[in-house]
Design a protein around this motif. Sequence first.
Motif, mmCIF file in Angstrom:
data_model
loop_
_atom_site.group_PDB
_atom_site.id
_atom_site.type_symbol
_atom_site.label_atom_id
_atom_site.label_comp_id
_atom_site.label_asym_id
_atom_site.label_seq_id
_atom_site.Cartn_x
_atom_site.Cartn_y
_atom_site.Cartn_z
ATOM 1 N N ALA A 1 -1.877 -1.831 -9.477
ATOM 2 C CA ALA A 1 -2.867 -1.643 -10.545
ATOM 3 C C ALA A 1 -4.014 -0.761 -10.073
ATOM 4 N N SER A 2 -4.389 -0.905 -8.820
ATOM 5 C CA SER A 2 -5.452 -0.063 -8.271
ATOM 6 C C SER A 2 -5.032 1.400 -8.258
ATOM 7 N N ASP B 1 0.816 -1.212 0.000
ATOM 8 C CA ASP B 1 0.000 0.000 0.000
ATOM 9 C C ASP B 1 0.853 1.266 0.000
ATOM 10 N N GLN B 2 2.031 1.218 0.626
ATOM 11 C CA GLN B 2 2.938 2.376 0.579
ATOM 12 C C GLN B 2 3.415 2.618 -0.844
ATOM 13 N N ALA B 3 3.742 1.542 -1.551
ATOM 14 C CA ALA B 3 4.169 1.687 -2.948
ATOM 15 C C ALA B 3 3.043 2.283 -3.782
ATOM 16 N N ALA C 1 0.782 -7.626 -4.576
ATOM 17 C CA ALA C 1 1.540 -6.454 -5.010
ATOM 18 C C ALA C 1 0.949 -5.887 -6.296
ATOM 19 N N VAL C 2 0.659 -6.761 -7.235
ATOM 20 C CA VAL C 2 0.093 -6.325 -8.519
ATOM 21 C C VAL C 2 -1.245 -5.634 -8.305
ATOM 22 N N ASP D 1 -2.504 -7.182 -15.565
ATOM 23 C CA ASP D 1 -1.457 -7.747 -16.422
ATOM 24 C C ASP D 1 -0.502 -6.691 -16.981
ATOM 25 N N TRP D 2 -0.770 -5.410 -16.727
ATOM 26 C CA TRP D 2 0.168 -4.370 -17.154
ATOM 27 C C TRP D 2 1.328 -4.229 -16.171
ATOM 28 N N ILE D 3 1.155 -4.711 -14.953
ATOM 29 C CA ILE D 3 2.171 -4.586 -13.906
ATOM 30 C C ILE D 3 3.130 -5.762 -13.974
ATOM 31 N N GLY D 4 4.429 -5.482 -14.004
ATOM 32 C CA GLY D 4 5.424 -6.540 -13.980
ATOM 33 C C GLY D 4 5.844 -6.872 -12.565
#
Length: 255
Positions: free
Chosen positions: A230-231, A193-195, A225-226, A238-241
């Motif tokens: 993404a949120s 959530d910090q990220a 994490a994704v 699927d855009w997040i690596g």
Amino acid sequence: MRFASLGSGSKGNALIVDAGETKVLLDCGFSTRAATTRLARLGAAPADLNAIVVTHEHADHVGGVFAFARRHQLTVYLTHGTHAVAARGQTCLPECRLIDGHTPFAIGALEVQPFPVPHDAREPVQYAFSDGRHRLGVLTDSGCITPHIVEVLRACDALVLECNHDQALLAASRYPPALKQRIAGRFGHLENDQAATLLRQVDTQRLQHLVAAHLSQENNRPELAVKALASALDCSDDWIGVADQEGGFGWRQLI
């Protein structure tokens, strides 16, 4: 400019940034043999590299730096505090250049901008890289987000961003209380959530790549994490690596 990861996590970290004739390794927490093998998977070799830049002295980031640099005659860039701690016990050091954590410097075609981060190390920094057209920001091993971090990463074309742990998983883990407090504290590691909060504070209009990195194998899950990142971006999952410990991630090109 393009970039790739040799591996990311508590057992070793390294990332390569390629700006044509200039190729720089960010950290090396792997043995010389392992780093060479991981570079080969990316179609690269130690002879391609111009230098190594170091974030801090923890073994998963600096453990293989000096041996690898000596073997391949590479210059190592690091802060005075990191050098003072990491060089202890080393009988033979490669060429080292001490940097100021607030002052950009050049390595060939790359401008390298270090920036201080709150972490339980002597003088830790993270880095942003630019070839004059594109900007890559890397942020791991930071216990919290500071205004200066936001400013440095405000407008990047790519971000490699720490998602070390999920708060609930860490709280329920088998880790002793003191270790939980260290990880979750202001000088520990960023949680999902910090990220995501950082992403909401920077300009993401130019963002071509976003990679979650330094995930805890014990206290996080890639899908968590994704979902958080993404949120924050209001994009598809699927855009997040995701960078993992064994494979890192393959080349990502900035256009």
